[in-house]
Design an enzyme around this catalytic site. Sequence first.
Site, mmCIF file in Angstrom:
data_model
loop_
_atom_site.group_PDB
_atom_site.id
_atom_site.type_symbol
_atom_site.label_atom_id
_atom_site.label_comp_id
_atom_site.label_asym_id
_atom_site.label_seq_id
_atom_site.Cartn_x
_atom_site.Cartn_y
_atom_site.Cartn_z
ATOM 1 N N LYS A 21 -1.717 3.932 -51.480
ATOM 2 C CA LYS A 21 -1.849 2.647 -51.182
ATOM 3 C C LYS A 21 -1.134 1.800 -52.280
ATOM 4 O O LYS A 21 -0.063 0.754 -51.905
ATOM 5 C CB LYS A 21 -3.046 2.024 -50.936
ATOM 6 C CG LYS A 21 -3.216 0.710 -50.378
ATOM 7 C CD LYS A 21 -4.291 0.684 -49.586
ATOM 8 C CE LYS A 21 -5.603 0.125 -50.397
ATOM 9 N NZ LYS A 21 -5.493 -1.116 -51.033
ATOM 10 N N THR A 164 -7.003 -5.609 -64.895
ATOM 11 C CA THR A 164 -6.515 -5.597 -63.566
ATOM 12 C C THR A 164 -4.856 -5.457 -63.356
ATOM 13 O O THR A 164 -4.259 -6.178 -63.880
ATOM 14 C CB THR A 164 -6.864 -7.008 -62.884
ATOM 15 O OG1 THR A 164 -5.983 -7.511 -61.716
ATOM 16 C CG2 THR A 164 -7.251 -7.994 -63.674
ATOM 17 N N ASP A 312 -11.860 1.726 -57.861
ATOM 18 C CA ASP A 312 -11.949 1.979 -56.492
ATOM 19 C C ASP A 312 -12.857 3.214 -55.947
ATOM 20 O O ASP A 312 -13.024 3.278 -54.891
ATOM 21 C CB ASP A 312 -10.634 2.015 -55.706
ATOM 22 C CG ASP A 312 -10.031 0.750 -55.783
ATOM 23 O OD1 ASP A 312 -10.091 -0.126 -55.981
ATOM 24 O OD2 ASP A 312 -8.623 0.876 -55.659
ATOM 25 N N ARG A 343 -19.323 -4.917 -53.680
ATOM 26 C CA ARG A 343 -19.488 -3.629 -53.459
ATOM 27 C C ARG A 343 -20.719 -3.218 -54.324
ATOM 28 O O ARG A 343 -21.353 -2.333 -53.793
ATOM 29 C CB ARG A 343 -18.309 -2.694 -54.054
ATOM 30 C CG ARG A 343 -17.163 -2.763 -52.826
ATOM 31 C CD ARG A 343 -15.984 -1.794 -53.469
ATOM 32 N NE ARG A 343 -15.106 -1.735 -52.342
ATOM 33 C CZ ARG A 343 -13.786 -1.323 -52.538
ATOM 34 N NH1 ARG A 343 -13.594 -1.020 -53.781
ATOM 35 N NH2 ARG A 343 -13.002 -1.489 -51.420
ATOM 36 N N ARG A 387 -13.893 1.006 -48.266
ATOM 37 C CA ARG A 387 -14.465 2.191 -49.007
ATOM 38 C C ARG A 387 -15.944 2.530 -48.907
ATOM 39 O O ARG A 387 -16.608 3.313 -49.245
ATOM 40 C CB ARG A 387 -13.990 1.823 -50.637
ATOM 41 C CG ARG A 387 -12.411 1.738 -50.680
ATOM 42 C CD ARG A 387 -12.147 2.035 -51.998
ATOM 43 N NE ARG A 387 -10.662 1.489 -52.414
ATOM 44 C CZ ARG A 387 -9.612 2.139 -51.861
ATOM 45 N NH1 ARG A 387 -9.712 3.422 -51.357
ATOM 46 N NH2 ARG A 387 -8.596 1.795 -52.226
HETATM 47 C C1 S3P Z 1 -4.750 -2.397 -57.331
HETATM 48 C C2 S3P Z 1 -5.493 -2.711 -58.239
HETATM 49 C C3 S3P Z 1 -6.851 -2.786 -58.270
HETATM 50 C C4 S3P Z 1 -7.642 -2.011 -57.123
HETATM 51 C C5 S3P Z 1 -6.997 -2.367 -55.900
HETATM 52 C C6 S3P Z 1 -5.418 -2.018 -55.754
HETATM 53 C C7 S3P Z 1 -3.414 -2.251 -57.444
HETATM 54 O O1 S3P Z 1 -7.413 -3.972 -58.177
HETATM 55 O O2 S3P Z 1 -8.930 -2.257 -57.031
HETATM 56 O O3 S3P Z 1 -7.589 -1.405 -54.690
HETATM 57 O O4 S3P Z 1 -2.300 -1.843 -56.340
HETATM 58 O O5 S3P Z 1 -2.813 -2.887 -58.152
HETATM 59 P P1 S3P Z 1 -7.774 -5.047 -59.449
HETATM 60 O O6 S3P Z 1 -6.157 -5.307 -60.234
HETATM 61 O O7 S3P Z 1 -8.160 -6.417 -58.809
HETATM 62 O O8 S3P Z 1 -8.504 -4.381 -60.429
#
Ligand code: S3P
Length: 427
Positions: A21, A164, A312, A343, A387
């Site tokens: 994704k 993040t 995740d 979660r 999830r």
């Molecule tokens: C993601 C980063 C993560 C993850 C999300 C997808 C991404 O989030 O939990 O499902 O594609 O950059 P955070 O940046 O909030 O940690």
Amino acid sequence: MNIELKKVNKIKGIIEVPADKSITHRAVMLSSLAKGNSVIRNYLPSQDCMRTIEAFKLMGAEIKADENVLYVKGAGLRLQKPAAAIDAGNSGTTARLLSGILSGQNFESLITGDESLSKRPMKRIIEPLSKMGAQIKSNNDMLPLKISGKSPLKAIRYENDKSTAQVKSAVLFAGLYADGATTYFEPVKSRDHSERMLKAFGAKVETDGNCVTVHPVEKLNAMEIDVPGDISSAAFFIASALIVPDSELVIKNVGINPTRDGFIEILKKMGADITFDNMRNVSGEPVCDINVKYSKLKSADIDFSVIPRMIDEIPIFALIAAQADGITRITGAKELRVKESDRIAAIYTQFRKLGIEIEELEDGLIINGCSVNKFQGGTFESFKDHRIAMTLAVASLIAENEITIQNADCVNISFPDFYERLKSVCR
Ligand code: S3P
């Protein structure tokens, strides 16, 4: 939609999981910003990624889907002003990464989202992007966001106290439009797909430990990209094979980027029989086939140092921990409170219904696991969180009675045919 699931004898077979994704979002974004025709093979046609595709179609990219391939004629770095608001739906990645790109445009735009996304924090991107010169109006630091872009943006050095990838990527994408080098620091390295892909599209990106610097670009070059299977989707199948006795499963073509492999690393420490075959590099990302066999596991403690590499996977990891002998402590995971659902609360309430001994912490969970425990059946709430729904589906494989999952169709966010694919390996 509700779904009813029953226990199985074992998990066996060879499968593939849908495309990553995170990589699909980024491939659509950067190929839309590139000059020329890009090809994205094996993209993820899930609800979240469709939001990103629709957003860029609104802004001048020509995107056509044929079977599992996307053909993208890029609009270039300067997008067209969208005629309507951009609806990011449930997708935090669409809303946040797009904010970075929209900050560098010469027009005003509006990002909206569904009920869940409209409650998620946006201050984390508003702050750095405002420092770069974008004007962003929000609803108390939440969606909708009205973004008045500026060009060029001001290059900044930004130190985040959270790890993040969404915020990092928003700042790096904005950095493409800045008047100098933009540097971003994070305490533990989060997924680095943006950095890898920016380089592949021709941007100058330098990485030094947890610091990454991006330079402004004149243009991005069109690319051909093969998207690997999503380790976060594979995690539910890895868990299924690990907890159902006599199971053995091969999951082919899974991305195993070192910023995403915390789940496997910890499971191996717990005694999981997981091996990799056919390691290769595909479009700048490490990819392999994963073999997994039923294993008797022991508990583990995990903290902030590994959480970003398995953020995740925590719901399904917590379920595995309930089948591992001993007490598993998960701390430093406060970010789970602001995902598609809270979660930590979702796991705590639904796991108690399953009969699992569990304690809720502000930033994690404590699980008293036992390898011979069977879960209780009943009706469970997914909180419309893909999830959580998939975690409950895996629990059903060893539950004493039938499990009903409410709002089970939320799996469409990341894994449209999840239940069918799970059924295909149940014996
Ligand atoms: C993601 C980063 C993560 C993850 C999300 C997808 C991404 O989030 O939990 O499902 O594609 O950059 P955070 O940046 O909030 O940690």
